[in-house]
Motif scaffolding. Structure first.
Motif, short mmCIF file in Angstrom:
data_model
loop_
_atom_site.label_atom_id
_atom_site.label_comp_id
_atom_site.label_asym_id
_atom_site.label_seq_id
_atom_site.Cartn_x
_atom_site.Cartn_y
_atom_site.Cartn_z
N VAL A 176 0.84 -1.20 0.00
CA VAL A 176 0.00 0.00 0.00
C VAL A 176 0.87 1.25 0.00
N LEU A 214 0.44 5.11 0.70
CA LEU A 214 -0.53 6.09 1.20
C LEU A 214 -0.33 7.43 0.51
N ASN A 270 3.42 10.31 3.06
CA ASN A 270 4.48 9.37 3.43
C ASN A 270 5.60 10.04 4.18
N GLY A 271 5.37 10.29 5.46
CA GLY A 271 6.42 10.88 6.29
C GLY A 271 7.26 9.77 6.92
N VAL A 272 8.46 10.11 7.33
CA VAL A 272 9.29 9.18 8.08
C VAL A 272 9.76 9.93 9.33
N PHE A 273 9.53 9.34 10.50
CA PHE A 273 9.78 10.06 11.75
C PHE A 273 11.25 10.32 12.04
N VAL A 302 14.75 2.89 3.99
CA VAL A 302 13.29 2.90 3.85
C VAL A 302 12.84 1.86 2.82
N GLU A 306 10.97 13.53 -4.64
CA GLU A 306 11.98 12.50 -4.35
C GLU A 306 11.50 11.59 -3.23
N ARG A 309 9.68 1.65 -2.02
CA ARG A 309 9.44 0.73 -0.89
C ARG A 309 8.30 -0.22 -1.22
#
Ligand code: ATP
Ligand code: MG
Lengths: 368, 286
Positions: B82, B84, B87-90, B98, B143, B151
């Motif tokens: 999936v 979304l 798409n944030g990455v903490f 990733v 990007e 991913r």
């Protein structure tokens, strides 16, 4: 980082990507972890020998070797050296190592669960929550679980505090910095009131102990205490290690983590319970030592990146080294006095927290 | 053929508000189905229902012939990937890390031998080789979107659910994404993709489902769904639908007042060429 370069060369050939960094990262991790392990060992030998009665690191080493049945190195020359090491110094060194490790691991777990690099058991009130349970045990003379009672009580109230922070401060899968800090203030205010009540109710000895907790200290560490906290901390760190890969996925957000097969709610609950376990083990006998869980994982992340498995190993070692060093300073900086170690870590950690807050505010929304 | 995704009569209510009403959609292996519709029509909600993120009030959903509820999370993650809308990455993970996370479902299975190859392939296909060692938070929006798409590709599942994979991308990378989706479909995968660019939907989708106010108001081949009346009506924006004189491709254009720059020059050109010069309004990242 060559951010500008990379972006302007949209049509650059693929060859500009070097295959190196994978091995560079691996080497960097190895170097850091090995370096920390060596520094920790050296520091432990030095720290155990330092104090009113000086024992050289070689003699400390010899004493340990003889104790485990190896005829290596010299024994302490001073007639009281051996007993000073084994009854006073070693328990204290051992306690500072495991508690430093526990606090750093707990901080790392909280940061992963909250999706926020500013979480720390001391800052958000979990430590004082645990201290409340511990002090109630002292004041009311509880002994349901024998010598484990303090740790169990600290665990229960620490767990309650963690869940309160968790449910109060999260929205949409992450926790904003402001919300987290404000929740910490509220929780600390509440547990502070509880501790004040305990101070009021307790007798002289209990009061002294509560004050001592609020300052945090490793003074008077005993083997018996070490053997109580050690299993808790080992269990906590091992579980943290087992779930560390899944914590990586959590950084993608809870939905994406779920799409990759992670049971997010289950993972969170495990992480929170383990955090409370680690904090309770640390607080039960050493009191509130803030900022270790904040400073150490952050420094390690800057060096080896955010992947949780190596980060956990490095943080555990780094936390142990930091607390061991801080404790050495606490008991030797002022002659004939034992400074509270919690005061020292806060002295260093407070400004660091300021710096982090400013950084988090600058990088959009505190994403890290 | 057995459906890869089969949703029947799915309704979703949030806070007593009907967000999705009686939506049915069936996607077979080898097929690309595009979900289109205005902002707030319920496209992401439908996708969330299909992934099980969003509880539904009515309806059944089957993934690869088995009810959604009967799947274990881990098994499901080996069936469908999936992407979304956000798409944030903490934490500052690198792009490569990733993309590697997409391999998590295959850990401790025989397929984890393919990890490195799958990651490298996904990175190559999405053209993110140049910044594979950069930290995700330092990347531009497009990007970052391509890294997230990589991913999803690396997960190598038979079902792809993509929410606006092209929204933040430039012209070439938009085409790349849909070409890749096309290839995956040819290889037997089922793809559901939310698109705002109707021309992309027309060009790449086998079928299109048009959503409006929580309902699927039309479903069928691009030619059946993309009619002037329906699109003008649902989007409240008059459009014209043109057939490309050479390729026969369907082109949807908003009707614009005669005020565009360089109009005088354009009049001297053949009508179709003039039209193809008009840039379509494109939704910026949302
Ligand atoms: N958690 C929620 N609570 C209340 N309303 C919601 C919630 N999630 C979605 N909605 C509403 O449901 C409707 C459909 O939302 P959805 O995200 O599915 O739209 P969409 O078709 O994906 O739109 P977009 O093109 O903007 O992505 C919107 O009106 C939205 O405001
Ligand atoms: Mg949407």
């Amino acid at each position: 980082m060559t951010a500008v370069d990379d972006r302007s060369r949209t049509d650059a050939p693929e060859s500009s990507a070097d295959p190196l960094p994978r091995t560079v990262t691996a080497r960097r991790r190895l170097l850091l972890i090995a370096g920390l392990a060596i520094a920790l060992t050296a520091m432990a030998l030095v720290s155990a020998g330092t104090g009113q009665l000086y024992v050289s690191p070689a003699e400390v080493f010899g004493s340990i070797m003889h104790a485990i049945g190896l005829d290596l190195g010299p024994l302490p020359a001073h007639p009281n050296g051996e007993s000073a090491l084994w009854t006073i110094r070693f328990p204290r060194v051992a306690m500072s190592i495991v508690i430093g490790a526990a606090l750093a691991a707990a901080g790392l777990l909280m940061q992963a669960v909250f999706g926020n690099p500013l979480a720390d058991p001391g800052v958000i009130g979990v430590s004082s929550g645990a201290a409340l349970g511990a002090s109630a045990t002292i004041v009311f003379g509880w002994a349901f679980f024998g010598e484990w009672t303090i740790a169990v009580a600290a665990f229960i109230t620490g767990l309650a505090a963690t869940f309160v922070v968790y449910f109060m401060s999260r929205s949409g899968g992450k926790t904003e910095v402001v919300t987290l800090v404000l929740t910490g203030i509220a929780v600390n205010a509440f547990t502070g009131a509880g501790l004040a009540l305990m101070t009021f109710l307790g007798d002289q000895a209990a009061r002294e102990q509560i004050v001592f907790w609020q300052l945090g200290s490793l003074n008077g560490s005993r083997w018996q205490q070490f053997w109580i906290v050690l299993p808790l901390i080992v269990v906590g760190v091992v579980v943290a290690f087992v779930i560390s890969r899944r914590l990586d996925l959590l950084s993608l957000g809870e939905r994406s983590a779920r799409h990759l097969g992670v049971n997010v709610e289950g993972l969170r609950i495990v992480a929170i319970v383990v955090t409370a376990l680690l904090v309770a083990a640390a607080v039960s006998f050493a009191g509130i030592i803030a900022f270790v869980g904040l400073v150490i994982p952050h420094l390690m992340r800057m060096i080896i990146g955010p992947a949780h498995r190596p980060l956990l190993v490095a943080s555990v070692l780094g936390g142990a080294l930091l607390l061991l060093t801080a404790d050495l300073v606490a008991r030797t900086a002022v002659p004939m006095a034992d400074l509270p170690i919690g005061m020292l870590t806060s002295l260093v950690g407070g400004p660091f927290f300021f710096w982090l807050l400013r950084r988090a505010r600058r990088s959009a929304g505190g994403w890290g | 053929m057995r459906a890869a995704v089969d949703a029947r009569g799915v309704s979703v209510e949030i806070d007593g508000r009907q967000i999705l009403a009686d939506a049915s959609i069936r996607v077979s292996s080898g097929e690309i189905v595009a979900l289109i519709g205005p902002n707030g029509a319920g496209k992401s909600t439908l996708l969330a229902a299909l992934t099980g993120d969003q509880a539904r009030t009515r309806g059944t959903i089957e993934i690869a012939g088995r009810p959604l509820e009967d799947w274990k999370l881990k098994e499901l993650s080996q069936q469908r990937a999936v992407l979304l809308q956000e798409n944030g990455v903490f934490f500052p993970f690198t792009v490569e890390q990733v993309v590697e996370m997409g391999r998590a479902p295959w850990q401790r299975t025989p397929l984890d031998h393919d990890d490195e190859e799958a990651v490298d392939e996904a990175i190559r296909l999405t053209d993110i080789e140049r910044f594979r060692h950069r930290q995700v938070p330092s990347l531009s929006g497009g990007e970052r979107a391509r890294s997230a798409f990589a991913r999803v590709l690396a997960q190598r599942t038979g079902i792809l659910l993509l929410d606006e994979p092209t929204a933040a991308l430039d012209l070439r990378h938009q085409e790349d994404v849909l070409r890749l989706a096309r290839q995956r479909a040819h290889a037997g995968d089922a793809v559901i993709v939310v698109l705002h660019d109707l021309n992309l939907a027309a060009a790449y989708a086998d079928r299109i489902a048009l959503l409006s106010s929580g309902r699927i108001v039309a479903q069928g081949s691009p030619r059946e769904v993309l009619t002037v009346e329906r699109i003008s009506d649902v989007y409240a924006q008059p459009v014209e639908v043109i057939t490309h004189p050479e390729t026969g491709a369907t082109i949807i254009l908003p009707v614009r007042e005669a005020m565009s720059v360089g109009r005088a020059n354009d009049d001297s050109l053949p009508r179709t060429t003039a039209r193809s010069r008009i840039a379509l309004p494109r939704k910026a990242s949302s």
